[in-house]
Design a protein around this motif. Structure first.
Motif, short mmCIF file in Angstrom:
data_model
loop_
_atom_site.label_atom_id
_atom_site.label_comp_id
_atom_site.label_asym_id
_atom_site.label_seq_id
_atom_site.Cartn_x
_atom_site.Cartn_y
_atom_site.Cartn_z
N THR A 9 -18.17 15.57 -15.05
CA THR A 9 -19.26 14.71 -14.58
C THR A 9 -18.74 13.55 -13.74
OG1 THR A 9 -19.24 13.49 -16.66
CG2 THR A 9 -20.80 15.29 -16.47
N GLY A 10 -17.49 13.16 -13.97
CA GLY A 10 -16.91 12.14 -13.10
C GLY A 10 -16.79 12.63 -11.67
N GLY A 11 -16.46 13.90 -11.51
CA GLY A 11 -16.41 14.50 -10.18
C GLY A 11 -17.79 14.54 -9.53
N TRP A 12 -18.81 14.91 -10.30
CA TRP A 12 -20.18 14.92 -9.77
C TRP A 12 -20.59 13.51 -9.34
CZ3 TRP A 12 -22.81 17.93 -14.32
CH2 TRP A 12 -22.43 19.26 -14.27
N PHE A 13 -20.26 12.55 -10.20
CA PHE A 13 -20.63 11.16 -9.93
C PHE A 13 -19.97 10.67 -8.64
CE2 PHE A 13 -20.26 6.57 -10.70
CZ PHE A 13 -21.59 6.26 -10.98
N LEU A 15 -18.78 12.47 -6.12
CA LEU A 15 -19.34 13.19 -4.99
C LEU A 15 -20.71 12.63 -4.62
CD1 LEU A 15 -19.04 15.48 -2.95
CD2 LEU A 15 -20.08 16.99 -4.65
N GLY A 16 -21.51 12.30 -5.62
CA GLY A 16 -22.82 11.69 -5.36
C GLY A 16 -22.70 10.35 -4.66
N ILE A 17 -21.75 9.53 -5.10
CA ILE A 17 -21.53 8.24 -4.45
C ILE A 17 -21.11 8.44 -2.99
CG2 ILE A 17 -20.00 6.23 -4.38
CD1 ILE A 17 -20.13 6.17 -7.41
N LEU A 18 -20.21 9.39 -2.76
CA LEU A 18 -19.76 9.65 -1.38
C LEU A 18 -20.92 10.10 -0.49
CD1 LEU A 18 -16.33 11.39 -1.95
CD2 LEU A 18 -16.74 9.13 -0.98
N LEU A 19 -21.78 10.98 -1.00
CA LEU A 19 -22.90 11.46 -0.19
C LEU A 19 -23.90 10.35 0.10
CD1 LEU A 19 -23.58 14.95 -1.76
CD2 LEU A 19 -22.67 14.47 0.51
N VAL A 20 -24.26 9.58 -0.91
CA VAL A 20 -25.25 8.51 -0.71
C VAL A 20 -24.68 7.42 0.19
CG1 VAL A 20 -26.55 6.69 -1.86
CG2 VAL A 20 -26.53 8.98 -2.81
N CYS A 21 -23.50 6.93 -0.14
CA CYS A 21 -22.91 5.84 0.65
C CYS A 21 -22.51 6.30 2.04
CB CYS A 21 -21.72 5.24 -0.08
SG CYS A 21 -22.19 4.41 -1.60
N GLY A 42 -27.04 13.62 -3.13
CA GLY A 42 -26.15 12.65 -3.75
C GLY A 42 -26.81 11.93 -4.91
N GLY A 43 -28.09 11.63 -4.77
CA GLY A 43 -28.82 10.99 -5.86
C GLY A 43 -28.91 11.88 -7.09
N LEU A 44 -29.15 13.16 -6.86
CA LEU A 44 -29.19 14.10 -7.99
C LEU A 44 -27.83 14.21 -8.67
CD1 LEU A 44 -31.47 16.95 -6.62
CD2 LEU A 44 -32.00 15.30 -8.41
N LEU A 45 -26.77 14.21 -7.88
CA LEU A 45 -25.43 14.27 -8.47
C LEU A 45 -25.11 13.00 -9.25
CD1 LEU A 45 -23.46 15.98 -5.59
CD2 LEU A 45 -23.96 16.94 -7.83
N LEU A 46 -25.57 11.84 -8.75
CA LEU A 46 -25.37 10.60 -9.50
C LEU A 46 -26.10 10.66 -10.84
CD1 LEU A 46 -25.73 7.88 -6.71
CD2 LEU A 46 -23.72 8.36 -8.09
N LEU A 47 -27.35 11.14 -10.81
CA LEU A 47 -28.09 11.27 -12.07
C LEU A 47 -27.41 12.24 -13.03
CD1 LEU A 47 -31.77 11.35 -10.77
CD2 LEU A 47 -30.68 9.57 -12.11
N ALA A 48 -26.93 13.36 -12.50
CA ALA A 48 -26.24 14.33 -13.35
C ALA A 48 -24.97 13.71 -13.95
CB ALA A 48 -25.89 15.58 -12.55
#
Length: 61
Positions: A9-13, A15-21, A42-48
């Motif tokens: 989940t750290g990897g998902w988090f 990746l989500g930050i990279l996509l959103v930012c 990216g938002g969905l990955l942050l939530l996950a």
């Protein structure tokens, strides 16, 4: 088991930050987006990631 969940989940988090930012940076600076749905994905990955961190914390107790 919780350490494995945190790693995934750290990897998902991240990746989500990279996509959103990345989208927030690329739109004003260059006038283009990374790809059309990068911010929602990216938002969905942050939530996950947050759900995974919470689950791992509950499993650790």
């Amino acid at each position: 088991m919780p350490d494995d969940v945190i790693g995934v989940t750290g990897g998902w988090f991240l990746l989500g930050i990279l996509l959103v930012c990345g989208t927030l940076y690329a739109n004003p600076a260059k006038g283009v987006s990374l790809f059309p749905l990068s911010a929602p994905a990216g938002g969905l990955l942050l939530l996950a990631g947050w759900i995974g961190f919470g689950t791992a914390g509950l499993m650790r107790q």
